[in-house]
Scaffold this active site. Sequence first.
Site, PDB file in Angstrom:
ATOM      1  N   CYS A 125       0.869  -1.182   0.000  1.00 63.74           N
ATOM      2  CA  CYS A 125       0.000   0.000   0.000  1.00 63.74           C
ATOM      3  C   CYS A 125       0.900   1.224   0.000  1.00 63.74           C
ATOM      4  O   CYS A 125       2.078   1.124  -0.370  1.00 63.74           O
ATOM      5  CB  CYS A 125      -0.993  -0.027   1.157  1.00 63.74           C
TER       6      CYS A 125
ATOM      7  N   ASP B 118      -8.017   3.833   1.098  1.00 61.39           N
ATOM      8  CA  ASP B 118      -7.100   4.235   2.168  1.00 61.39           C
ATOM      9  C   ASP B 118      -7.912   4.733   3.365  1.00 61.39           C
ATOM     10  O   ASP B 118      -8.627   5.728   3.257  1.00 61.39           O
ATOM     11  CB  ASP B 118      -6.191   5.353   1.635  1.00 61.39           C
TER      12      ASP B 118
ATOM     13  N   ARG C 119      -3.309  -0.545   5.445  1.00 60.79           N
ATOM     14  CA  ARG C 119      -3.894  -1.645   4.669  1.00 60.79           C
ATOM     15  C   ARG C 119      -2.983  -2.859   4.517  1.00 60.79           C
ATOM     16  O   ARG C 119      -3.392  -3.991   4.804  1.00 60.79           O
ATOM     17  CB  ARG C 119      -4.327  -1.141   3.288  1.00 60.79           C
TER      18      ARG C 119
END
Length: 159
Positions: free
Chosen positions: A8, A124, A14
């Site tokens: 990420c 996100d 994440r």
Amino acid sequence: MVRILMVCLGNICRSPLAEGIMRKKLSENHIEAEVDSCGFESFHTGDPPDPRSVEIAAEFGIDISMLKSRLFKTKDFDEFDRIFVMDNNNYALVASRARNKEDLSKVDLIMNVLNPVSGAQVPDPYYGGDSGFLKVYKMLDQATDRIIEQIKSNNFKAL
Ligand code: 4NP
């Protein structure tokens, strides 16, 4: 042995969750594998995951508190078979480092394991509230279930 890299941007929200969930399922299924995660934003390098990611993982019995953020490196293309990214921005960043077609062929949006034409992205959650982390957890839980199925049916590298 399969080698999977989760990517990420910050490697604190994440991808550490993706790594932790994947690790737990691989262990439960007695699958020998290597899993790691990384990002592209150096601001959090060396830091543990965001407390909200640690908390949501813990709610599901997974400890990710010991993970440390690191940056993507070109050698990751040699060290991993599959590189799963969370969103289109991550994809572009990894793709920009690919040296050849083989490198590029390893990279895919993680949600594409469920539906390759959806182009779905894992949003996100950094600037949002706690519900964003539960949503991310649920998405990654589904995607990693499918990855486990694919590994078990020997369909993994042939994706
Ligand atoms: P992640 O979220 O990519 O899911 O780890 C982010 C966390 C921090 C930053 C960017 C994304 N940051 O730029 O600090």
